[in-house]
Scaffold this motif. Sequence first.
Motif, PDB file in Angstrom:
ATOM      1  N   GLU A 104       7.960   9.525  13.248  1.00 57.79           N
ATOM      2  CA  GLU A 104       9.015   8.292  12.647  1.00 57.79           C
ATOM      3  C   GLU A 104       8.364   6.968  12.864  1.00 57.79           C
ATOM      4  OE1 GLU A 104      12.843   8.563  14.864  1.00 57.79           O
ATOM      5  OE2 GLU A 104      13.528   7.239  13.351  1.00 57.79           O
ATOM      6  N   PRO A 105       8.233   6.409  11.798  1.00 59.90           N
ATOM      7  CA  PRO A 105       8.661   6.633  10.352  1.00 59.90           C
ATOM      8  C   PRO A 105       7.592   7.875   9.847  1.00 59.90           C
ATOM      9  CG  PRO A 105       7.846   4.428  10.549  1.00 59.90           C
ATOM     10  CD  PRO A 105       7.688   5.121  11.790  1.00 59.90           C
ATOM     11  N   GLU A 106       8.471   8.683   8.692  1.00 57.53           N
ATOM     12  CA  GLU A 106       7.717   9.601   8.353  1.00 57.53           C
ATOM     13  C   GLU A 106       6.653   9.266   7.366  1.00 57.53           C
ATOM     14  OE1 GLU A 106      10.550  13.143   8.179  1.00 57.53           O
ATOM     15  OE2 GLU A 106      10.178  13.169   6.028  1.00 57.53           O
ATOM     16  N   ILE A 107       5.780  10.030   7.125  1.00 59.49           N
ATOM     17  CA  ILE A 107       4.611   9.416   6.212  1.00 59.49           C
ATOM     18  C   ILE A 107       4.452  10.896   4.904  1.00 59.49           C
ATOM     19  CG2 ILE A 107       2.172   8.894   5.771  1.00 59.49           C
ATOM     20  CD1 ILE A 107       1.964   8.633   8.875  1.00 59.49           C
ATOM     21  N   GLY A 108       4.809  10.320   3.883  1.00 53.67           N
ATOM     22  CA  GLY A 108       5.085  11.246   2.918  1.00 53.67           C
ATOM     23  C   GLY A 108       3.941  10.831   1.732  1.00 53.67           C
ATOM     24  N   SER A 109       3.082  11.607   1.342  1.00 50.33           N
ATOM     25  CA  SER A 109       1.919  11.224   0.497  1.00 50.33           C
ATOM     26  C   SER A 109       1.748  12.116  -0.670  1.00 50.33           C
ATOM     27  CB  SER A 109       0.788  10.624   1.005  1.00 50.33           C
ATOM     28  OG  SER A 109       0.160  11.614   2.026  1.00 50.33           O
ATOM     29  N   VAL A 110       1.182  11.778  -1.629  1.00 53.14           N
ATOM     30  CA  VAL A 110       0.848  12.801  -2.882  1.00 53.14           C
ATOM     31  C   VAL A 110      -0.405  12.114  -3.519  1.00 53.14           C
ATOM     32  CG1 VAL A 110       2.499  11.801  -4.325  1.00 53.14           C
ATOM     33  CG2 VAL A 110       1.755  14.037  -4.604  1.00 53.14           C
ATOM     34  N   GLY A 111      -1.122  13.175  -3.939  1.00 58.18           N
ATOM     35  CA  GLY A 111      -2.119  12.626  -4.755  1.00 58.18           C
ATOM     36  C   GLY A 111      -3.274  11.924  -4.190  1.00 58.18           C
ATOM     37  N   LEU A 112      -3.741  10.913  -4.791  1.00 61.90           N
ATOM     38  CA  LEU A 112      -5.038  10.300  -4.333  1.00 61.90           C
ATOM     39  C   LEU A 112      -4.492   8.791  -3.537  1.00 61.90           C
ATOM     40  CD1 LEU A 112      -6.996  10.057  -7.682  1.00 61.90           C
ATOM     41  CD2 LEU A 112      -7.200  11.647  -5.704  1.00 61.90           C
ATOM     42  N   THR A 113      -5.087   8.603  -2.463  1.00 54.72           N
ATOM     43  CA  THR A 113      -4.919   7.223  -1.868  1.00 54.72           C
ATOM     44  C   THR A 113      -5.757   6.038  -2.730  1.00 54.72           C
ATOM     45  OG1 THR A 113      -7.032   7.479  -0.769  1.00 54.72           O
ATOM     46  CG2 THR A 113      -5.011   8.428   0.281  1.00 54.72           C
ATOM     47  N   GLU A 114      -5.263   4.889  -2.434  1.00 57.50           N
ATOM     48  CA  GLU A 114      -5.765   3.887  -3.321  1.00 57.50           C
ATOM     49  C   GLU A 114      -7.273   3.867  -3.435  1.00 57.50           C
ATOM     50  OE1 GLU A 114      -4.667  -0.267  -1.928  1.00 57.50           O
ATOM     51  OE2 GLU A 114      -6.181  -1.042  -3.342  1.00 57.50           O
ATOM     52  N   ALA A 115      -8.062   4.169  -2.157  1.00 59.70           N
ATOM     53  CA  ALA A 115      -9.357   4.239  -1.944  1.00 59.70           C
ATOM     54  C   ALA A 115      -9.943   5.421  -2.986  1.00 59.70           C
ATOM     55  CB  ALA A 115      -9.888   4.452  -0.467  1.00 59.70           C
ATOM     56  N   GLN A 116      -9.305   6.356  -3.045  1.00 59.11           N
ATOM     57  CA  GLN A 116      -9.781   7.390  -3.770  1.00 59.11           C
ATOM     58  C   GLN A 116      -9.741   7.037  -5.215  1.00 59.11           C
ATOM     59  OE1 GLN A 116      -7.279  10.480  -1.794  1.00 59.11           O
ATOM     60  NE2 GLN A 116      -8.833  11.332  -0.796  1.00 59.11           N
ATOM     61  N   ALA A 117      -8.473   6.494  -5.480  1.00 62.46           N
ATOM     62  CA  ALA A 117      -8.303   6.073  -7.052  1.00 62.46           C
ATOM     63  C   ALA A 117      -9.258   5.350  -7.382  1.00 62.46           C
ATOM     64  CB  ALA A 117      -6.845   5.606  -7.100  1.00 62.46           C
ATOM     65  N   ARG A 118      -9.742   4.232  -6.570  1.00 66.53           N
ATOM     66  CA  ARG A 118     -10.664   3.107  -7.111  1.00 66.53           C
ATOM     67  C   ARG A 118     -12.088   3.855  -7.260  1.00 66.53           C
ATOM     68  NH1 ARG A 118      -8.099  -1.417  -7.783  1.00 66.53           N
ATOM     69  NH2 ARG A 118      -6.549  -2.027  -6.118  1.00 66.53           N
ATOM     70  N   ARG A 119     -12.353   4.850  -6.299  1.00 67.20           N
ATOM     71  CA  ARG A 119     -13.790   5.479  -6.462  1.00 67.20           C
ATOM     72  C   ARG A 119     -13.808   6.120  -7.773  1.00 67.20           C
ATOM     73  NH1 ARG A 119     -13.438   6.391  -0.914  1.00 67.20           N
ATOM     74  NH2 ARG A 119     -12.444   8.515  -0.932  1.00 67.20           N
ATOM     75  N   GLY A 120     -12.577   6.659  -8.194  1.00 71.43           N
ATOM     76  CA  GLY A 120     -12.713   7.387  -9.493  1.00 71.43           C
ATOM     77  C   GLY A 120     -12.566   6.584 -10.838  1.00 71.43           C
ATOM     78  N   GLY A 121     -12.799   5.432 -10.501  1.00 74.17           N
ATOM     79  CA  GLY A 121     -12.965   4.483 -11.787  1.00 74.17           C
ATOM     80  C   GLY A 121     -11.688   4.368 -12.613  1.00 74.17           C
ATOM     81  N   GLY A 122     -11.941   3.868 -13.690  1.00 77.29           N
ATOM     82  CA  GLY A 122     -10.544   3.456 -14.684  1.00 77.29           C
ATOM     83  C   GLY A 122     -10.200   2.084 -14.328  1.00 77.29           C
ATOM     84  N   ALA A 123      -8.937   1.898 -15.000  1.00 80.01           N
ATOM     85  CA  ALA A 123      -8.042   0.629 -14.586  1.00 80.01           C
ATOM     86  C   ALA A 123      -6.907   1.258 -13.577  1.00 80.01           C
ATOM     87  CB  ALA A 123      -7.534   0.037 -15.833  1.00 80.01           C
ATOM     88  N   VAL A 124      -7.225   0.690 -12.331  1.00 79.02           N
ATOM     89  CA  VAL A 124      -6.299   1.156 -11.124  1.00 79.02           C
ATOM     90  C   VAL A 124      -5.393   0.291 -10.865  1.00 79.02           C
ATOM     91  CG1 VAL A 124      -6.310   1.915  -8.802  1.00 79.02           C
ATOM     92  CG2 VAL A 124      -7.997   2.773 -10.266  1.00 79.02           C
ATOM     93  N   THR A 125      -4.107   0.382 -10.907  1.00 78.87           N
ATOM     94  CA  THR A 125      -3.002  -0.684 -10.297  1.00 78.87           C
ATOM     95  C   THR A 125      -2.463  -0.098  -9.247  1.00 78.87           C
ATOM     96  OG1 THR A 125      -2.385  -0.642 -12.691  1.00 78.87           O
ATOM     97  CG2 THR A 125      -0.857  -1.619 -11.363  1.00 78.87           C
ATOM     98  N   VAL A 126      -2.343  -0.889  -8.233  1.00 86.29           N
ATOM     99  CA  VAL A 126      -1.443  -0.558  -7.071  1.00 86.29           C
ATOM    100  C   VAL A 126      -0.618  -1.328  -6.810  1.00 86.29           C
ATOM    101  CG1 VAL A 126      -1.881  -0.551  -4.476  1.00 86.29           C
ATOM    102  CG2 VAL A 126      -3.836   0.222  -6.060  1.00 86.29           C
ATOM    103  N   LEU A 127       0.624  -0.918  -6.544  1.00 80.58           N
ATOM    104  CA  LEU A 127       2.097  -1.542  -6.448  1.00 80.58           C
ATOM    105  C   LEU A 127       2.355  -0.921  -5.092  1.00 80.58           C
ATOM    106  CD1 LEU A 127       3.463  -0.719  -9.831  1.00 80.58           C
ATOM    107  CD2 LEU A 127       2.652  -2.953  -9.022  1.00 80.58           C
ATOM    108  N   ARG A 128       3.265  -2.075  -4.558  1.00 75.92           N
ATOM    109  CA  ARG A 128       4.015  -1.685  -3.053  1.00 75.92           C
ATOM    110  C   ARG A 128       4.695  -2.547  -2.839  1.00 75.92           C
ATOM    111  NH1 ARG A 128       3.115  -3.488   2.121  1.00 75.92           N
ATOM    112  NH2 ARG A 128       2.326  -2.103   3.778  1.00 75.92           N
ATOM    113  N   ASP A 129       5.838  -2.067  -2.047  1.00 72.92           N
ATOM    114  CA  ASP A 129       6.775  -2.733  -1.588  1.00 72.92           C
ATOM    115  C   ASP A 129       7.347  -2.137  -0.176  1.00 72.92           C
ATOM    116  OD1 ASP A 129       8.665  -4.993  -1.179  1.00 72.92           O
ATOM    117  OD2 ASP A 129       9.639  -4.725  -3.199  1.00 72.92           O
TER     118      ASP A 129
END
Length: 454
Positions: free
Chosen positions: A342-367
């Motif tokens: 608590e707080p519970e950590i739910g995640s799916v797919g790639l982390t930001e670092a993994q997404a950036r390593r994969g290339g392409g136009a990466v957008t990261v949004l957060r609130d």
Amino acid sequence: MEADVVVVGLGPGGEQVAEDLAESGLDVVGIEAELVGGECPYWGCIPSKMMVRAAGLLAEGRRVPGMAGTSVVTPDWSPVARRIREEATDTWDDTVAADRLREKGGRLVRGRARVAGPRAVEVDGETVTARRGLVLATGQRAWVPPMFEGVQHWTNRDAIAAERVPRSLLVVGGGPVGLELGQVMARFGAAVTIVEEGDRLALAEEPEASELIAEVLNREGVVVHTGVEIERVEPWGDTGATVHLTDGRSLRGERTLVATGRRSDLTSLGVGALGLDEGARSIPVDGRMRVAPGVWAVGDVTGKGAFTHVAAYQARLCVADILGRPRPEADYRALPRVTFTEPEIGSVGLTEAQARRGGGAVTVLRDSITASARGWIHRGEGFVKLGARDDVLVGATAMGPYGGEVLSHLALAVHARITLETMRSMIFAYPTFHRAVDSALWSSPSSAAKMAGA
Ligand SMILES: Cc1cc2nc3c(=O)[nH]c(=O)nc-3n(C[C@H](O)[C@H](O)[C@H](O)COP(=O)(O)OP(=O)(O)OC[C@H]3O[C@@H](n4cnc5c(N)ncnc54)[C@H](O)[C@@H]3O)c2cc1C
């Protein structure tokens, strides 16, 4: 002994394969060395989440002042230990699960199997031959570093079976198991210290999640040491250990929980008889869970994610392939993970670092989760973080109250390759925790980077 299909290991993966194939009319033999049901119901998911729930109630009780009056919270471990024995594990008796397999038409052989060839295993000197297929579902066990040899320690199994909370608990390993059980024990009154070799807790998760969980644990009195290495370990008192760090410091606990990961033992399973490397960490499988002609593997032993939901997903694919039913091949892009702290950590797919390593136009949004009115009302802590490549959502984290539940529609979006633009066109119910997804979607990428400390 002969059968159409022989399933070795009856944890969530093997049990489902054996039951489904038996129900569909095949002659199935399931072989289990310990308890039918495996790690999850007896020493893993279920009892640990009962502990998490109980510890969460204590934390809620402690939040009453300032919001609803006064409270006096007196932790008592005995109902937790009793529920685990009576409601979850039948005191570690698998009669119900064993009967269920038999009722579905399967046969159960108790014992430890060793692979003898492509379609044969040996159990206690008897050969069991598979006419149609052999399924390996032997899972993983807690891995304990050799330096703990001769020193009393707990693994997850001992912690789950604990009848009393120790006065102090040293947790070695800051992954999901160490974090969940460490926070539980601390909330029940143990003085908990967590030691993690990596430079942050919850290494597989976003750095923001690591930072927040460390902050919350600290506030709850848990001492966290990250980026430290253990030099040696020695016994302390009747049940405890002293852990000497390479930086000269020493730490002690009445009990030591070793939560340094889990490994498969392919040597004693004898997968060399299939031409596989017995020193490997996992059994390689293709998208239909095939290992070799007539051999399949499912669950933790495949190394695709040590979660019950992965074992269950792979079991369906394996059953379909054995029965010759068409099904899309395995796709792990949208694999969800939940750490029930608590707080519970739910995640799916790639982390930001993994997404950036994969290339392409990466957008990261957060609130922040408090951007959802409900998060604010609850005085919740956490955040939603979204990662998109070429506008398609490829990863997300929902950390906060019910983070694992908030995650559900984000997992669907990653699975279905939904774009941020489509997500922005949705209506999110007010006031829910998942409205933080809406506010993250409308946040600016630069402010997200600033919040993440980039
Ligand atoms: C503390 C803890 C909490 C967890 N919490 C969660 C959670 O909240 N959510 C989640 O998704 N996952 C969780 N997990 C992980 C989950 O328990 C595993 O991913 C799941 O049990 C894997 O299923 P499996 O069928 O691959 O293997 P297992 O459950 O490990 O079962 C394998 C079975 O094979 C048997 N076996 C092994 N070798 C042989 C042999 N040679 N012959 C015969 N039998 C053999 C074993 O005795 C065992 O019963 C948790 C794990 C732990 C330790």
